[in-house]
Motif scaffolding. Sequence first.
Motif, PDB file in Angstrom:
ATOM      1  N   PHE A   3      -5.935   0.417 -12.251  1.00  9.81           N
ATOM      2  CA  PHE A   3      -6.633   1.496 -11.550  1.00  9.81           C
ATOM      3  C   PHE A   3      -7.153   0.932 -10.227  1.00  9.81           C
ATOM      4  O   PHE A   3      -7.781  -0.121 -10.188  1.00  9.81           O
ATOM      5  N   VAL A   4      -6.905   1.648  -9.140  1.00  8.93           N
ATOM      6  CA  VAL A   4      -7.276   1.158  -7.808  1.00  8.93           C
ATOM      7  C   VAL A   4      -8.330   2.088  -7.197  1.00  8.93           C
ATOM      8  O   VAL A   4      -8.077   3.281  -6.985  1.00  8.93           O
ATOM      9  N   TRP A   5      -9.485   1.518  -6.920  1.00  2.00           N
ATOM     10  CA  TRP A   5     -10.568   2.279  -6.299  1.00  2.00           C
ATOM     11  C   TRP A   5     -10.305   2.470  -4.808  1.00  2.00           C
ATOM     12  O   TRP A   5      -9.729   1.608  -4.144  1.00  2.00           O
ATOM     13  N   VAL A   6     -10.785   3.572  -4.287  1.00  2.00           N
ATOM     14  CA  VAL A   6     -10.856   3.795  -2.849  1.00  2.00           C
ATOM     15  C   VAL A   6     -12.309   3.577  -2.432  1.00  2.00           C
ATOM     16  O   VAL A   6     -13.181   4.378  -2.761  1.00  2.00           O
ATOM     17  N   PHE A   7     -12.571   2.464  -1.753  1.00  2.00           N
ATOM     18  CA  PHE A   7     -13.862   2.228  -1.124  1.00  2.00           C
ATOM     19  C   PHE A   7     -13.694   2.591   0.352  1.00  2.00           C
ATOM     20  O   PHE A   7     -12.767   2.124   1.014  1.00  2.00           O
ATOM     21  N   GLU A   8     -14.615   3.402   0.852  1.00  2.00           N
ATOM     22  CA  GLU A   8     -14.414   3.981   2.186  1.00  2.00           C
ATOM     23  C   GLU A   8     -15.766   4.270   2.815  1.00  2.00           C
ATOM     24  O   GLU A   8     -16.628   4.892   2.189  1.00  2.00           O
ATOM     25  N   ILE A   9     -15.961   3.808   4.039  1.00  2.00           N
ATOM     26  CA  ILE A   9     -17.190   4.117   4.768  1.00  2.00           C
ATOM     27  C   ILE A   9     -16.851   4.227   6.248  1.00  2.00           C
ATOM     28  O   ILE A   9     -15.979   3.524   6.745  1.00  2.00           O
ATOM     29  N   SER A  10     -17.514   5.105   6.945  1.00  2.00           N
ATOM     30  CA  SER A  10     -17.178   5.265   8.357  1.00  2.00           C
ATOM     31  C   SER A  10     -17.914   4.263   9.229  1.00  2.00           C
ATOM     32  O   SER A  10     -17.454   3.920  10.308  1.00  2.00           O
ATOM     33  N   GLY A  11     -19.052   3.772   8.764  1.00  2.00           N
ATOM     34  CA  GLY A  11     -19.914   3.022   9.661  1.00  2.00           C
ATOM     35  C   GLY A  11     -19.663   1.549   9.843  1.00  2.00           C
ATOM     36  O   GLY A  11     -19.055   1.118  10.828  1.00  2.00           O
ATOM     37  N   PRO A  12     -20.108   0.700   8.905  1.00  2.00           N
ATOM     38  CA  PRO A  12     -20.298  -0.709   9.256  1.00  2.00           C
ATOM     39  C   PRO A  12     -19.148  -1.649   8.944  1.00  2.00           C
ATOM     40  O   PRO A  12     -19.324  -2.859   9.006  1.00  2.00           O
ATOM     41  N   ALA A  13     -17.961  -1.152   8.603  1.00  2.00           N
ATOM     42  CA  ALA A  13     -16.868  -2.046   8.234  1.00  2.00           C
ATOM     43  C   ALA A  13     -16.461  -2.909   9.431  1.00  2.00           C
ATOM     44  O   ALA A  13     -16.100  -2.380  10.489  1.00  2.00           O
ATOM     45  N   PRO A  14     -16.470  -4.249   9.301  1.00  2.00           N
ATOM     46  CA  PRO A  14     -16.117  -5.124  10.420  1.00  2.00           C
ATOM     47  C   PRO A  14     -14.605  -5.301  10.530  1.00  2.00           C
ATOM     48  O   PRO A  14     -13.883  -5.252   9.524  1.00  2.00           O
ATOM     49  N   ALA A  15     -14.118  -5.538  11.734  1.00  2.00           N
ATOM     50  CA  ALA A  15     -12.681  -5.737  11.942  1.00  2.00           C
ATOM     51  C   ALA A  15     -12.166  -6.947  11.180  1.00  2.00           C
ATOM     52  O   ALA A  15     -10.980  -6.997  10.823  1.00  2.00           O
ATOM     53  N   ALA A  16     -13.031  -7.927  10.902  1.00  2.00           N
ATOM     54  CA  ALA A  16     -12.608  -9.109  10.148  1.00  2.00           C
ATOM     55  C   ALA A  16     -12.123  -8.751   8.750  1.00  2.00           C
ATOM     56  O   ALA A  16     -11.390  -9.519   8.135  1.00  2.00           O
ATOM     57  N   HIS A  17     -12.507  -7.604   8.230  1.00  2.00           N
ATOM     58  CA  HIS A  17     -12.061  -7.164   6.913  1.00  2.00           C
ATOM     59  C   HIS A  17     -10.700  -6.466   6.957  1.00  2.00           C
ATOM     60  O   HIS A  17     -10.133  -6.187   5.902  1.00  2.00           O
ATOM     61  N   HIS A  18     -10.194  -6.193   8.147  1.00  2.00           N
ATOM     62  CA  HIS A  18      -8.980  -5.387   8.263  1.00  2.00           C
ATOM     63  C   HIS A  18      -7.729  -6.255   8.402  1.00  2.00           C
ATOM     64  O   HIS A  18      -7.781  -7.366   8.958  1.00  2.00           O
ATOM     65  N   VAL A  19      -6.620  -5.744   7.930  1.00  2.00           N
ATOM     66  CA  VAL A  19      -5.330  -6.373   8.186  1.00  2.00           C
ATOM     67  C   VAL A  19      -5.164  -6.518   9.701  1.00  2.00           C
ATOM     68  O   VAL A  19      -5.326  -5.557  10.456  1.00  2.00           O
ATOM     69  N   ASP A  20      -4.893  -7.752  10.163  1.00  2.00           N
ATOM     70  CA  ASP A  20      -4.673  -8.058  11.582  1.00  2.00           C
ATOM     71  C   ASP A  20      -5.923  -7.911  12.446  1.00  2.00           C
ATOM     72  O   ASP A  20      -5.822  -7.860  13.685  1.00  2.00           O
ATOM     73  N   GLY A  21      -7.106  -7.872  11.829  1.00  2.00           N
ATOM     74  CA  GLY A  21      -8.341  -7.864  12.609  1.00  2.00           C
ATOM     75  C   GLY A  21      -8.412  -6.702  13.582  1.00  2.00           C
ATOM     76  O   GLY A  21      -8.112  -5.553  13.251  1.00  2.00           O
ATOM     77  N   TYR A  22      -8.798  -7.003  14.842  1.00  2.00           N
ATOM     78  CA  TYR A  22      -8.901  -5.933  15.838  1.00  2.00           C
ATOM     79  C   TYR A  22      -7.541  -5.287  16.106  1.00  2.00           C
ATOM     80  O   TYR A  22      -7.467  -4.083  16.381  1.00  2.00           O
ATOM     81  N   ALA A  23      -6.474  -6.080  16.038  1.00  2.00           N
ATOM     82  CA  ALA A  23      -5.143  -5.515  16.294  1.00  2.00           C
ATOM     83  C   ALA A  23      -4.747  -4.497  15.233  1.00  2.00           C
ATOM     84  O   ALA A  23      -3.886  -3.647  15.478  1.00  2.00           O
ATOM     85  N   GLY A  24      -5.354  -4.579  14.068  1.00  2.00           N
ATOM     86  CA  GLY A  24      -5.102  -3.612  13.013  1.00  2.00           C
ATOM     87  C   GLY A  24      -6.182  -2.560  12.892  1.00  2.00           C
ATOM     88  O   GLY A  24      -6.244  -1.832  11.893  1.00  2.00           O
ATOM     89  N   THR A  25      -7.024  -2.464  13.909  1.00  2.00           N
ATOM     90  CA  THR A  25      -8.165  -1.538  13.892  1.00  2.00           C
ATOM     91  C   THR A  25      -7.972  -0.474  14.970  1.00  2.00           C
ATOM     92  O   THR A  25      -7.543  -0.774  16.082  1.00  2.00           O
ATOM     93  N   GLU A  26      -8.276   0.751  14.610  1.00  2.00           N
ATOM     94  CA  GLU A  26      -8.174   1.851  15.570  1.00  2.00           C
ATOM     95  C   GLU A  26      -9.395   2.746  15.446  1.00  2.00           C
ATOM     96  O   GLU A  26     -10.157   2.664  14.477  1.00  2.00           O
ATOM     97  N   SER A  27      -9.577   3.578  16.431  1.00  2.00           N
ATOM     98  CA  SER A  27     -10.749   4.446  16.469  1.00  2.00           C
ATOM     99  C   SER A  27     -10.306   5.889  16.635  1.00  2.00           C
ATOM    100  O   SER A  27      -9.602   6.232  17.591  1.00  2.00           O
TER     101      SER A  27
END
Length: 540
Positions: A386-410
Amino acid sequence: MSESSVMMIANGDHRESANRVCWDAQAAFEDKLTKAFTMQGRELVRAHPYDAQRGHGFIASQAEGLAVLAGVDRAAPLVVAEGVWQFSQQVLGGLLRHEGPILTVANWEGQWPGLVGLLNLNASLLKAGRAYDTLWSKNFDDDWFLGHLRTWLEGGRIVHDDSHVASFDASRVERGARELAEELAAGLRDRGAIMGVFDEGCMGMYNAIIPDELLFPLGVFKERLSQSALYAQTMRASEEEAREALGWLTDRGMRFHFGQDEETELTERQVLLQLRMYAAAARMADRYGCDLIGIQYQLGLADVLPASDLAEGLLNNSDRPPVRREDGSVIAKGEPIVHYNEVDEGAGLDALLTNRVHGALGQPIETTLHDVRWGDRDASGTVDDFVWVFEISGPAPAAHHVDGYAGTESLRQPALYFRLGGGSVRGIAHPGEIVWSRVFVENGELHMDIGRATVVELPRAETERRWAETTPEWPIMHAVLHGVTRDQFMGRHRSNHIQVAYGHDAVGADRALAVKAALAADLGLRVHVCGARPDGASLL
């Protein structure tokens, strides 16, 4: 009213725009729930009608909640049906005066944050010391739901499986980890830490307020700040430095989906205001010596500025656009300015401890809270769990994302929440090992639940399906909890939020969990270890 009748209320948002948009889903949920009660020979009756003029049937203010519940027999069984995000304070007062049994129910859907609202209301009732029972279902015709509902209608209590929860035993932690925890605890008590609070009590989250007297023994003290002061400081920040920050982000590959229509699209003007807020928040944290800060996010400032999400996500990242003092020096260079979303002080204290532990261990220091939004089996078949969806609009840092800032969009925030727009910090959490936790208040004491999870990689099509089922503008984390089932987690979790931080690997995450649990226990929190290793062995 017949003896077989059960009264029901539906609490909603403070913002009428959200209530109107979400009403159809709530009505469909109530229809299914009503049929489930009919199957048990009981009639579910709304205690307040649909309001055609407003376009919804939600309670939308504390005054309305008190008035509705004043008209309900105080001894009668009462159902709170939550298919959307709700402001708990709107019904909390009336529920505390209610003398009959209370059942909170949510639909297992991701479209609107009904599960998030349910967990917040449950946590608020728990903090207030008011007993309740709780259930959830997708179609309300499954044996698990109907069996528990029958128990409640017959006057029994619903007991959820908590066999995954164990009291923390410091003797099970190796000596080096205990000594580091003791050192960190002594440092916190000796030097103290300041929790910046930009207007307390956001979004009806009574559960998110920690009484000062519970923080004093830990060496943590609140600096109560005003959102009006943050607005003023934002207006003092220059557009020139905002443009420099925007260039810094785009140079690192972050994408902004700009349009021209202020009402429906993300515009450069909105983002520049968000980046001015980012600079303002950093300067205020520095000015008051705050070790962490929390902004109200969806309330207050949302009436005068675009959303604070971009500012929050940047603050929580070690690598971020520089913000300078008057003398030209950079504030907290190479470090996060720890931010806790929605001024959730349970998340804030948790983030502070995480920052100290991960910094001391050399583990990734970025941390964020997420909403416990929803979860489902992986439709692609890539992951069996079972896979949870954790989701928040606010404080997620780019370091948590695949490819960092390059994998981050707004992307522009949904208009039903943010009339003035503003961009999110959207990305897909990269695969890895995390520690999850939650600090909460129960029986007048501070507690911490803590466990382990793995962030898994899903095919892009499955990620898109999950985004489409929830809020596609927001960052997403696909998490598999270790040794905790869906219903165990829902029955136990004491918040709508969950705090997460990565380890470099499984060994690093395990050590971070051990030190953090020992630190919290040394500070006087009641620590509960939740789950087990994938092979079934104890986490500690």
